[in-house]
Enzyme design. Structure first.
Site, short mmCIF file in Angstrom:
data_model
loop_
_atom_site.label_atom_id
_atom_site.label_comp_id
_atom_site.label_asym_id
_atom_site.label_seq_id
_atom_site.Cartn_x
_atom_site.Cartn_y
_atom_site.Cartn_z
N ASP A 119 77.22 25.28 24.20
CA ASP A 119 78.39 26.45 23.70
C ASP A 119 78.25 26.33 21.99
O ASP A 119 79.56 26.19 21.44
CB ASP A 119 79.61 26.33 24.22
CG ASP A 119 79.41 26.79 25.76
OD1 ASP A 119 79.55 27.95 25.91
OD2 ASP A 119 79.42 25.74 26.60
N HIS A 132 77.80 28.61 19.47
CA HIS A 132 78.53 29.60 19.17
C HIS A 132 78.69 29.76 17.63
O HIS A 132 79.62 29.91 16.96
CB HIS A 132 79.80 29.57 19.55
CG HIS A 132 80.12 29.88 21.15
ND1 HIS A 132 79.67 31.37 21.59
CD2 HIS A 132 80.75 29.19 22.25
CE1 HIS A 132 79.90 31.37 22.88
NE2 HIS A 132 80.47 30.32 23.39
N ASP A 176 74.40 29.40 24.95
CA ASP A 176 75.42 30.48 24.22
C ASP A 176 75.36 29.69 22.98
O ASP A 176 76.24 29.47 22.16
CB ASP A 176 77.03 30.00 24.87
CG ASP A 176 77.33 30.96 25.65
OD1 ASP A 176 76.40 32.05 26.21
OD2 ASP A 176 78.49 31.04 26.01
N ASN A 225 75.43 33.37 28.75
CA ASN A 225 75.67 34.78 28.83
C ASN A 225 75.68 35.47 27.59
O ASN A 225 75.62 36.47 27.35
CB ASN A 225 76.87 34.95 29.87
CG ASN A 225 78.14 34.13 29.28
OD1 ASN A 225 78.31 32.82 29.24
ND2 ASN A 225 79.25 34.83 28.33
N HIS A 226 76.34 34.54 26.53
CA HIS A 226 76.40 35.26 25.26
C HIS A 226 75.28 35.44 24.54
O HIS A 226 75.05 36.18 23.50
CB HIS A 226 77.20 34.32 24.45
CG HIS A 226 78.67 34.53 24.72
ND1 HIS A 226 79.37 35.86 24.45
CD2 HIS A 226 79.67 33.76 25.30
CE1 HIS A 226 80.71 35.75 24.55
NE2 HIS A 226 80.90 34.57 25.36
N ASP A 283 74.84 38.82 24.26
CA ASP A 283 75.74 39.91 23.53
C ASP A 283 74.74 40.81 22.52
O ASP A 283 75.16 41.44 21.85
CB ASP A 283 76.50 38.86 22.37
CG ASP A 283 77.64 38.58 23.19
OD1 ASP A 283 77.80 38.62 24.44
OD2 ASP A 283 78.13 37.31 22.72
N HIS A 291 74.07 26.89 32.26
CA HIS A 291 75.32 27.74 31.66
C HIS A 291 75.88 28.36 32.90
O HIS A 291 75.89 29.34 32.96
CB HIS A 291 74.56 28.68 30.71
CG HIS A 291 75.68 29.00 29.69
ND1 HIS A 291 76.11 28.59 28.69
CD2 HIS A 291 76.51 29.98 29.92
CE1 HIS A 291 77.39 28.85 28.12
NE2 HIS A 291 77.57 29.80 28.48
N HIS A 299 78.95 26.42 29.31
CA HIS A 299 79.88 27.56 29.75
C HIS A 299 81.40 27.30 29.94
O HIS A 299 82.30 28.05 29.16
CB HIS A 299 79.38 28.05 30.93
CG HIS A 299 80.07 29.55 31.47
ND1 HIS A 299 79.99 30.72 30.56
CD2 HIS A 299 80.66 29.99 32.73
CE1 HIS A 299 80.34 31.38 31.31
NE2 HIS A 299 80.72 31.34 32.47
N GLN A 320 83.03 24.97 28.40
CA GLN A 320 83.46 24.39 27.26
C GLN A 320 84.31 23.28 27.25
O GLN A 320 85.55 23.17 26.68
CB GLN A 320 83.79 25.38 26.33
CG GLN A 320 82.77 26.57 26.10
CD GLN A 320 83.29 27.80 25.06
OE1 GLN A 320 82.89 28.58 25.34
NE2 GLN A 320 84.08 27.34 24.15
N ARG A 349 92.86 30.79 23.28
CA ARG A 349 92.28 31.04 24.76
C ARG A 349 93.22 30.66 25.70
O ARG A 349 93.58 31.28 26.84
CB ARG A 349 91.01 30.35 24.82
CG ARG A 349 90.24 30.32 25.95
CD ARG A 349 89.13 29.07 26.24
NE ARG A 349 88.44 29.24 27.52
CZ ARG A 349 87.30 29.77 27.44
NH1 ARG A 349 86.66 30.46 26.53
NH2 ARG A 349 86.46 29.81 28.51
N ARG A 375 94.52 34.12 27.96
CA ARG A 375 94.25 34.45 29.21
C ARG A 375 95.37 33.99 30.28
O ARG A 375 94.96 34.14 31.41
CB ARG A 375 92.84 33.69 29.47
CG ARG A 375 91.73 33.88 28.65
CD ARG A 375 90.52 33.06 28.84
NE ARG A 375 89.42 33.40 27.87
CZ ARG A 375 88.23 33.42 28.29
NH1 ARG A 375 88.04 33.31 29.57
NH2 ARG A 375 87.08 33.65 27.68
N ARG A 381 89.10 36.15 20.52
CA ARG A 381 88.53 35.00 20.53
C ARG A 381 89.08 34.07 19.42
O ARG A 381 88.52 33.14 19.30
CB ARG A 381 87.14 35.38 19.99
CG ARG A 381 86.30 35.74 21.41
CD ARG A 381 86.42 34.62 22.60
NE ARG A 381 85.81 35.20 23.92
CZ ARG A 381 85.02 34.42 24.43
NH1 ARG A 381 84.51 33.24 23.91
NH2 ARG A 381 84.67 35.03 25.49
#
Length: 561
Positions: free
Chosen positions: A52, A54, A95, A127-128, A131, A228, A263, A265, A386, A390, A421
Site C-alpha cells: 500500500d 500509494h 497499491d 485494486n488501486h 484507478d 492484495h 489492502h 493497511q 478514515r 467510514r 481520503r
C-alpha cells in the site's frame, strides 16, 4: 542498524510466547528429488516486504518514509544477508497508485522507477492499480523492472490472465515460487470504465488452482503468495471479500508457507492467536500471524516500515528465525514539559540514499507550481480521517457534497466515505491539498429519481455497514429509519413528494455501481458533467473562501425509531 531494540534477532517464541515450538518449526517439507540443495546444509534467506505504497516515493513534510530512506535499509540488509551466504527477495503487496498528487499527476512513474532502484523483485496487483485504465497499467509495467502478479485477474469471458500468475526465484539453490492474488472486491472498488474488459475471479479457488499447477510443473521448495486481499482478524471480513486469514485456512496445511499481504493497511503484529496488537508502537517486537501453518505478514502502509523475515532451510524444512518491522524514520511527539512538544525518531535516523534522492527530486518538483498555488483559505479543520468518514457523517463530506450540489444545481448530494481520503487543516489551501482529499479523478455526475424511487435508492445506500468504504454521506436529506425501512423523508426540509423528480449529485464511480451502490448511469436522466471532483471542490474554495469548517458540521439528519 536502524532500530535500537531490534538489533539482535528475535526469537518469536520469546517475543510473545503465543506460538508453540511445533508451530514455529518446520512449516513445510518438500520433496528433494528436484531440488539442488545439499543434505544437512543450512541455507539462509530473507524476505523483505512493503505494501500500500500509494504514491509515497518522497518523504512527508516531517521527513518520514520515502523510497530514498527505504533503499538505505534494503541495501544494508541485503549486504548483511549476503555476508552470511544468504539471498534476499523484496516483495510488494500492491497499491502503488493513488494518494499523493506529485505521484498521481505522473501516473506513479517516479514510484516505479524508484522501486527499481530499491530492488523490488515482484508485486501483487492492487485494486488501486485499476484507478488507471489498462493502457496506463501496461505503461507502468514497462517502467517497472519487476513483474506484476495476479493469478485471479482475467480478460472477461476468457481463460487468459491479464498479468503473470507467478514467478520462480532461485535463492542459492532453494526454489521459491511467488504467486499473486488481487481482492475480488476490485470490481466494486475500481471505476467500471477501467475494468470493463476484466474480471476478478474468487481468490480462494484460484489460489488452489495455481498452487496445484506450480507444484506439478515447478516443484518448488517454498511457496509464497503475494496478495492484495487484506488481513482480517480471525478471518472476520464482514462485507469485504475474504482475505489472507481465510486464504490460509482454506488450503491444506503445508501447501502455502507465507503470505505477503496488503489492502487492509495494518501492521500485522499479533498479541495472541487471532488477535492483533491494537496500537502497534514502531520499533517494538512484532510477531506475524500464523494460520494453518502459513505465516502472514503485512507492513502497514506508505512505506512506513520494511518488513523483514529471516528464514533457514535445512533438509526440506523451513524455519522462521526472526521477524521484525523496521520503521522508516517514523517520529513521535515528545512533551518538552513547558507546554511545547518536539518530534523524535522512534528509533534511529535513516540517512536517505543520495543518488536515489537526486533521481527522484525532479519528479517531486515537477508540477509543484500548479499544485502549490493558493486557491482559498480555511478556518478550522475539515475532517477526512478514515476512522471518521467510514463511520459517521463529517464536515468534510458536507463540504464536498455542497460543492457537487452547487455545480449541478442538484436537490441532494450522496457520496461514500471511501471516496474521502484526507483532512484539511486551517490555513491556506492549495490544489495539492484538494487532490489529497479527492485523488481518484472521478467525474461529478447527476441523475433524477422520483420520490418513490429515491426512497428505494436510500434503502440500499443506508444499508452499507459502518467501517466500509461504502458508508454513505448525505446532504439536504432528513429521514427517520425503522429497521430496514424508511418511515419519513424530507428533502431540503420539505416532506418528500413520491411523484416529484429530484436531482441527485454524486460521482461516476458510484453511479456505475461502485461500492455496491445502485447503478444509475443507465438512466435517461443521467448526466456526466465531465468535471473532475477535485476541480469542482477547487472552484468551490475559490468562490466561497474563506471557508469556515464550523459552517459544515453535520446535524443529526438520520434518526432511528
Amino acid at each position: 542498524m536502524y532500530h535500537s531494540n531490534l538489533n539482535k534477532k528475535i526469537s518469536l517464541i520469546v517475543v510473545l510466547g503465543i506460538f508453540s515450538v511445533n508451530a514455529i518449526a518446520a512449516i513445510s517439507t518438500k520433496p528433494s528429488t528436484t531440488s539442488s540443495w545439499e543434505k544437512n546444509k543450512p541455507y539462509q534467506f530473507t524476505i523483505l516486504h512493503t505494501n500500500d505504497h500509494h504514491g509515497r516515493f518522497w518523504q512527508n513534510d516531517i521527513g518520514e518514509y520515502g523510497l530514498a530512506a527505504q533503499k538505505t535499509v534494503v541495501d544494508e540488509v541485503r549486504k548483511e544477508v549476503a555476508a552470511k551466504g544468504g539471498k534476499l527477495l523484496l516483495l510488494s503487496g500492491g497499491d502503488i497508485n493513488t494518494g499523493v498528487p506529485e505521484s498521481d499527476v505522473l501516473q506513479a512513474k517516479p514510484d516505479f522507477l524508484g522501486m527499481n532502484e530499491v530492488g523490488y523483485d515482484a508485486m501483487a496487483v492492487g485494486n488501486h492499480e485499476f484507478d488507471h485504465p489498462l493502457t496506463v497499467i501496461r505503461e507502468q509495467q514497462k517502467w517497472a523492472n519487476f513483474p506484476f502478479l495476479s493469478a485471479n485477474t482475467y480478460f472477461k469471458g476468457t481463460e487468459n490472465r491479464v498479468f503473470d500468475a507467478y514467478k520462480i526465484f532461485d535463492l542459492n539453490g532453494i526454489k521459491v515460487a511467488v504467486f499473486g492474488l488481487t481482492t475480488d472486491d476490485t470490481i466494486f472498488l475500481a471505476s467500471p470504465k477501467n475494468t470493463d474488459e476484466v474480471e476478478f475471479r474468487k481468490t480462494l479457488p484460484e489460489a488452489q488452482k495455481i498452487i496445484a499447477h506450480i507444484k506439478k510443473t515447478e516443484r518448488p521448495d517454498m511457496m509464497i503468495a503475494v496478495t492484495h486481499m487484506g488481513h482480517y482478524e480471525n478471518g472476520e471480513h464482514g462485507s469485504m471479500a475474504p482475505g489472507d486469514v481465510e486464504l490460509a485456512r482454506s488450503l491444506q496445511r503445508g501447501e502455502l508457507d507465507m503470505i505477503v499481504g496488503g489492502h487492509s493497511q495494518n501492521p500485522v503484529c499479533m498479541a495472541s492467536p487471532n488477535k492483533r496488537i491494537t496500537e502497534y508502537v514502531p520499533g517494538t517486537p512484532c510477531a506475524p500471524d500464523q494460520q494453518n501453518g502459513t505465516w502472514i505478514v503485512q507492513a502497514h502502509e506508505w512505506g512506513k516500515y520494511v518488513g523483514r523475515a529471516d528464514f533457514v532451510f535445512l533438509n526440506g524444512k523451513i524455519t522462521l528465525q526472526n521477524y521484525q518491522l523496521i520503521p522508516i524514520n517514523l517520529k513521535k511527539e515528545v512533551d518538552n514539559g513547558n507546554g511545547t512538544k518536539r518530534l523524535e525518531y522512534y528509533t534511529k535516523e535513516i540517512i536517505q540514499d543520495k543518488n536515489l534522492l537526486e533521481n527522484l527530486k525532479p519528479y517531486q518538483e515537477q508540477g509543484k507550481q500548479q499544485l502549490l498555488v493558493k486557491i482559498g483559505e480555511l478556518t478550522g479543520r475539515l475532517e477526512g480521517d478514515r476512522g471518521v468518514v467510514r463511520y459517521q457523517q463529517s464536515n468534510m463530506g458536507q463540504l464536498l457534497l455542497s460543492a457537487f450540489i452547487e455545480k449541478t444545481n442538484a436537490d441532494i448530494g450522496i457520496m461514500s466515505g471511501g471516496m474521502i481520503r484526507d483532512s484539511l487543516i486551517e490555513g491556506n489551501i492549495t490544489y495539492r491539498d484538494i487532490l489529497k482529499v479527492e485523488p481518484f479523478g472521478n467525474s461529478v455526475v447527476y441523475f433524477e429519481l422520483t420520490g418513490s424511487e429515491l426512497i428505494d435508492y436510500l434503502k440500499v445506500v443506508l444499508n452499507k455497514k459502518q467501517g466500509s468504504g461504502g458508508f454513505p454521506h448525505l446532504k439536504n436529506v432528513i429521514l427517520i429509519r425503522s429497521g430496514d425501512n424508511i418511515a419519513e423523508v424530507k428533502i431540503n426540509n420539505t416532506p418528500i413528494d413520491l411523484q416529484k423528480s429530484y436531482r441527485i449529485a454524486t460521482l461516476d464511480f458510484l453511479a456505475a455501481g461502485g461500492d455496491g451502490y445502485p447503478i444509475t448511469n443507465t438512466s435517461p436522466t443521467y448526466v456526466d458533467t465531465g468535471y473532475r471532483d477535485a476541480d469542482v471542490v477547487k472552484q468551490y474554495f475559490e468562490e466561497n473562501s474563506p471557508i469556515n469548517a464550523s459552517d459544515y458540521e453535520p446535524t443529526q439528519f438520520i434518526t432511528d425509531k
